[in-house]
Write an enzyme that holds these catalytic residues in place. Sequence first.
Site, PDB file in Angstrom:
ATOM      1  N   SER A  76      46.716  45.173  51.564  1.00 47.22           N
ATOM      2  CA  SER A  76      45.357  44.783  52.043  1.00 47.22           C
ATOM      3  C   SER A  76      45.505  44.477  53.545  1.00 47.22           C
ATOM      4  O   SER A  76      46.471  43.885  53.919  1.00 47.22           O
ATOM      5  CB  SER A  76      44.794  43.903  51.437  1.00 47.22           C
ATOM      6  OG  SER A  76      43.654  43.068  51.728  1.00 47.22           O
ATOM      7  N   TYR A  79      45.340  34.910  47.402  1.00 49.81           N
ATOM      8  CA  TYR A  79      45.031  36.162  47.030  1.00 49.81           C
ATOM      9  C   TYR A  79      46.006  37.059  48.232  1.00 49.81           C
ATOM     10  O   TYR A  79      46.794  37.871  48.069  1.00 49.81           O
ATOM     11  CB  TYR A  79      43.661  36.672  47.143  1.00 49.81           C
ATOM     12  CG  TYR A  79      43.620  38.249  47.299  1.00 49.81           C
ATOM     13  CD1 TYR A  79      44.013  38.964  46.241  1.00 49.81           C
ATOM     14  CD2 TYR A  79      43.250  38.924  48.488  1.00 49.81           C
ATOM     15  CE1 TYR A  79      43.898  40.164  46.221  1.00 49.81           C
ATOM     16  CE2 TYR A  79      43.083  40.131  48.599  1.00 49.81           C
ATOM     17  CZ  TYR A  79      43.768  41.079  47.472  1.00 49.81           C
ATOM     18  OH  TYR A  79      43.612  42.354  47.501  1.00 49.81           O
ATOM     19  N   LYS A 126      49.783  39.035  48.363  1.00 51.40           N
ATOM     20  CA  LYS A 126      49.847  40.638  48.922  1.00 51.40           C
ATOM     21  C   LYS A 126      50.997  40.417  49.854  1.00 51.40           C
ATOM     22  O   LYS A 126      51.827  41.499  49.712  1.00 51.40           O
ATOM     23  CB  LYS A 126      48.650  40.950  49.595  1.00 51.40           C
ATOM     24  CG  LYS A 126      47.546  41.270  48.708  1.00 51.40           C
ATOM     25  CD  LYS A 126      47.702  42.718  47.790  1.00 51.40           C
ATOM     26  CE  LYS A 126      46.660  42.751  46.604  1.00 51.40           C
ATOM     27  NZ  LYS A 126      47.216  43.882  45.404  1.00 51.40           N
TER      28      LYS A 126
HETATM   29  P1  NAD Z   1      39.690  45.809  40.380  1.00 44.03           P
HETATM   30  O1  NAD Z   1      39.481  44.679  39.706  1.00 44.03           O
HETATM   31  O2  NAD Z   1      38.483  47.008  39.818  1.00 44.03           O
HETATM   32  O3  NAD Z   1      41.161  46.601  39.533  1.00 44.03           O
HETATM   33  C1  NAD Z   1      41.992  45.854  39.344  1.00 44.03           C
HETATM   34  C2  NAD Z   1      42.445  46.414  37.816  1.00 44.03           C
HETATM   35  O4  NAD Z   1      43.635  45.713  37.298  1.00 44.03           O
HETATM   36  C3  NAD Z   1      41.275  46.051  36.995  1.00 44.03           C
HETATM   37  O5  NAD Z   1      41.033  47.129  35.968  1.00 44.03           O
HETATM   38  C4  NAD Z   1      41.990  44.991  36.059  1.00 44.03           C
HETATM   39  O6  NAD Z   1      41.411  45.103  34.854  1.00 44.03           O
HETATM   40  C5  NAD Z   1      43.394  45.271  35.943  1.00 44.03           C
HETATM   41  N1  NAD Z   1      44.372  44.217  35.931  1.00 44.03           N
HETATM   42  C6  NAD Z   1      44.386  42.963  36.571  1.00 44.03           C
HETATM   43  N2  NAD Z   1      45.137  42.097  35.957  1.00 44.03           N
HETATM   44  C7  NAD Z   1      45.939  43.071  35.222  1.00 44.03           C
HETATM   45  C8  NAD Z   1      47.072  42.737  34.484  1.00 44.03           C
HETATM   46  N3  NAD Z   1      47.774  41.526  34.433  1.00 44.03           N
HETATM   47  N4  NAD Z   1      47.524  43.976  33.643  1.00 44.03           N
HETATM   48  C9  NAD Z   1      46.919  44.943  33.825  1.00 44.03           C
HETATM   49  N5  NAD Z   1      46.057  45.009  34.294  1.00 44.03           N
HETATM   50  C10 NAD Z   1      45.318  44.158  35.004  1.00 44.03           C
HETATM   51  O7  NAD Z   1      40.108  45.815  41.766  1.00 44.03           O
HETATM   52  P2  NAD Z   1      39.975  47.175  42.869  1.00 44.03           P
HETATM   53  O8  NAD Z   1      39.227  46.689  43.805  1.00 44.03           O
HETATM   54  O9  NAD Z   1      40.097  48.224  42.118  1.00 44.03           O
HETATM   55  O10 NAD Z   1      41.572  46.747  43.442  1.00 44.03           O
HETATM   56  C11 NAD Z   1      42.811  47.655  43.078  1.00 44.03           C
HETATM   57  C12 NAD Z   1      43.746  47.188  44.018  1.00 44.03           C
HETATM   58  O11 NAD Z   1      43.631  47.268  45.201  1.00 44.03           O
HETATM   59  C13 NAD Z   1      44.090  45.666  43.628  1.00 44.03           C
HETATM   60  O12 NAD Z   1      45.584  45.413  43.721  1.00 44.03           O
HETATM   61  C14 NAD Z   1      43.589  44.804  44.842  1.00 44.03           C
HETATM   62  O13 NAD Z   1      43.991  43.577  45.361  1.00 44.03           O
HETATM   63  C15 NAD Z   1      43.658  46.050  45.896  1.00 44.03           C
HETATM   64  N6  NAD Z   1      42.809  45.980  46.986  1.00 44.03           N
HETATM   65  C16 NAD Z   1      41.641  45.862  46.805  1.00 44.03           C
HETATM   66  C17 NAD Z   1      40.700  45.766  48.081  1.00 44.03           C
HETATM   67  C18 NAD Z   1      38.938  45.803  47.656  1.00 44.03           C
HETATM   68  O14 NAD Z   1      38.302  45.351  48.597  1.00 44.03           O
HETATM   69  N7  NAD Z   1      38.723  46.342  46.520  1.00 44.03           N
HETATM   70  C19 NAD Z   1      41.173  45.848  49.165  1.00 44.03           C
HETATM   71  C20 NAD Z   1      42.315  45.679  49.427  1.00 44.03           C
HETATM   72  C21 NAD Z   1      43.361  45.654  48.395  1.00 44.03           C
HETATM   73  C1  WQD Z   2      32.424  41.919  54.856  1.00 44.61           C
HETATM   74  C2  WQD Z   2      31.388  41.479  55.935  1.00 44.61           C
HETATM   75  C3  WQD Z   2      31.116  38.862  55.511  1.00 44.61           C
HETATM   76  C4  WQD Z   2      29.053  39.248  51.637  1.00 44.61           C
HETATM   77  C5  WQD Z   2      37.549  40.948  51.503  1.00 44.61           C
HETATM   78  C6  WQD Z   2      38.683  40.423  51.464  1.00 44.61           C
HETATM   79  C7  WQD Z   2      39.699  41.067  51.571  1.00 44.61           C
HETATM   80  C8  WQD Z   2      39.760  42.538  50.897  1.00 44.61           C
HETATM   81  C9  WQD Z   2      38.187  43.115  50.933  1.00 44.61           C
HETATM   82  C10 WQD Z   2      41.309  42.907  49.156  1.00 44.61           C
HETATM   83  C11 WQD Z   2      31.961  39.962  56.368  1.00 44.61           C
HETATM   84  C12 WQD Z   2      29.889  39.613  55.335  1.00 44.61           C
HETATM   85  C13 WQD Z   2      29.768  39.443  53.028  1.00 44.61           C
HETATM   86  C14 WQD Z   2      27.757  38.839  51.650  1.00 44.61           C
HETATM   87  C15 WQD Z   2      27.922  38.732  53.979  1.00 44.61           C
HETATM   88  N1  WQD Z   2      39.910  42.547  49.379  1.00 44.61           N
HETATM   89  N2  WQD Z   2      29.199  39.377  53.873  1.00 44.61           N
HETATM   90  N3  WQD Z   2      27.146  38.712  52.744  1.00 44.61           N
HETATM   91  O1  WQD Z   2      35.745  39.657  53.668  1.00 44.61           O
HETATM   92  O2  WQD Z   2      36.182  41.855  54.788  1.00 44.61           O
HETATM   93  O3  WQD Z   2      37.022  41.016  52.754  1.00 44.61           O
HETATM   94  O4  WQD Z   2      37.149  41.917  50.536  1.00 44.61           O
HETATM   95  O5  WQD Z   2      42.275  42.939  49.743  1.00 44.61           O
HETATM   96  O6  WQD Z   2      41.029  40.537  51.219  1.00 44.61           O
HETATM   97  O7  WQD Z   2      38.711  38.930  52.119  1.00 44.61           O
HETATM   98  O8  WQD Z   2      34.957  42.000  52.819  1.00 44.61           O
HETATM   99  O9  WQD Z   2      32.893  42.753  51.868  1.00 44.61           O
HETATM  100  O10 WQD Z   2      33.552  40.236  51.347  1.00 44.61           O
HETATM  101  O11 WQD Z   2      32.495  40.857  53.694  1.00 44.61           O
HETATM  102  O12 WQD Z   2      27.342  38.692  55.250  1.00 44.61           O
HETATM  103  O13 WQD Z   2      27.113  38.556  50.569  1.00 44.61           O
HETATM  104  O14 WQD Z   2      30.286  41.090  55.245  1.00 44.61           O
HETATM  105  O15 WQD Z   2      31.057  37.743  56.163  1.00 44.61           O
HETATM  106  O16 WQD Z   2      31.622  39.840  57.625  1.00 44.61           O
HETATM  107  P1  WQD Z   2      35.801  40.883  53.673  1.00 44.61           P
HETATM  108  P2  WQD Z   2      33.311  41.585  52.326  1.00 44.61           P
END
Ligand code: NAD
Ligand code: WQD
Length: 346
Positions: free
Chosen positions: A123, A148, A152
């Site tokens: 991330s 979190y 990562k």
């Molecule tokens: P998500 O929660 O939709 O998907 C994660 C999946 O992992 C889920 O289906 C959950 O059931 C499964 N899971 C959790 N713990 C588990 C375990 N112990 N064993 C087996 N399965 C398990 O989230 P997502 O948004 O699809 O994110 C996927 C990956 O990408 C995550 O590692 C997340 O940290 C990373 N990521 C997400 C974002 C974002 O903003 N969505 C940003 C950066 C990184």
């Molecule tokens: C985006 C912008 C908020 C919600 C987070 C995690 C990051 C990553 C993705 C996994 C910001 C604003 C948000 C709301 C708002 N996940 N906001 N009202 O904070 O960039 O990232 O999710 O790795 O680790 O920190 O994403 O969508 O929460 O926020 O005004 O109800 O929207 O302040 O400026 P963020 P976000």
Amino acid sequence: MILVTGGAGYIGSHAVYELLQAGHQVLVLDNLCNSSRQSLARIEQLVGRRVEFVRADVRNRAMLSSLFASFPVTAVLHFAGLKAVGESVAEPLRYYETNVSGSIALCQAMAEAGIFRLVFSSSATVYGEASQMPISEDCPTGQPTNPYGQSKLMIENVLRGLAASDPRWSIGLLRYFNPIGAHESGLIGEDPTGVPNNLVPYMLQVAVGRRAALNIYGDDYPTPDGTGVRDYIHVVDLARGHLKALERLEQQRGVAVWNLGTGRGYSVLEMVRTFEAVIGRPLPHVICPRRPGDIAQCWSDPGKAWRELDWRAERDLTAMLADAWRWQSRNPHGYAQPAKTLAATG
Ligand code: NAD
Ligand code: WQD
């Protein structure tokens, strides 16, 4: 065959779809703690092929070993993990255990089975509060302010150490910026449980009437309109980046880091205005104090992925929000109810 951990989740399900479309055999491992088996059923419906699914916990090393003994897995996309920043502050051990211990168990079982190609969901949060924009991969990682983000960074370091210890590993660390949107069919998308933490899922729930108004967290940041700026990327573009990384890792050893973003930042107010244009009506919103832990701005330099993976994001913000809206409006309660279009498309 590609093992996709967390393949029933938001990003994983889109990657499973792209893998199947590209002709891969796919095995999904997910404990469904934050997802629904429905996502895979919808993919099977879209693609017309079966997805192998094992409901299990990625921390279960013995289960992983028997899985690798039963299926001809050649590479792993590792999405499984917990991702809610606020929850990670309240339950740090659960986050470290799932994310870090889960990744370690997976790598141990992979090595034992002779599988050394891994793509990990990292991330942009690992950069912390970067001093320069755009952020390229050689920017130093920062100090994520929550468990979190720390998890990562820890996993990235574990994987670097692993690759340094054994030259057979090919590991891709994909640093996602802000994934949004949904597959254009409107059949798969993001289905958060409880109150959404992220901007776009919250806006979508306001638009379908599940929540009264969007809270905008701060309009006094040092950004052009005072609201936070982020690099939002379409989840389909993001999913395709994984296929490119998998291909590239067939030809190189060690650890490689790639940013997956568009290279463009949008403010919260720009997001609201673009979304209002997509839905054709105003979106109720109120300005609130800043959210603790938020940074002012964050956007990527995606040039390395373009040069090395021949990948770049193709979908613009209107497409991202239109696709997100198609998913949400057809599935106002996510996977809990049948999609309105299922009968028509099925
Ligand atoms: P998500 O929660 O939709 O998907 C994660 C999946 O992992 C889920 O289906 C959950 O059931 C499964 N899971 C959790 N713990 C588990 C375990 N112990 N064993 C087996 N399965 C398990 O989230 P997502 O948004 O699809 O994110 C996927 C990956 O990408 C995550 O590692 C997340 O940290 C990373 N990521 C997400 C974002 C974002 O903003 N969505 C940003 C950066 C990184
Ligand atoms: C985006 C912008 C908020 C919600 C987070 C995690 C990051 C990553 C993705 C996994 C910001 C604003 C948000 C709301 C708002 N996940 N906001 N009202 O904070 O960039 O990232 O999710 O790795 O680790 O920190 O994403 O969508 O929460 O926020 O005004 O109800 O929207 O302040 O400026 P963020 P976000």
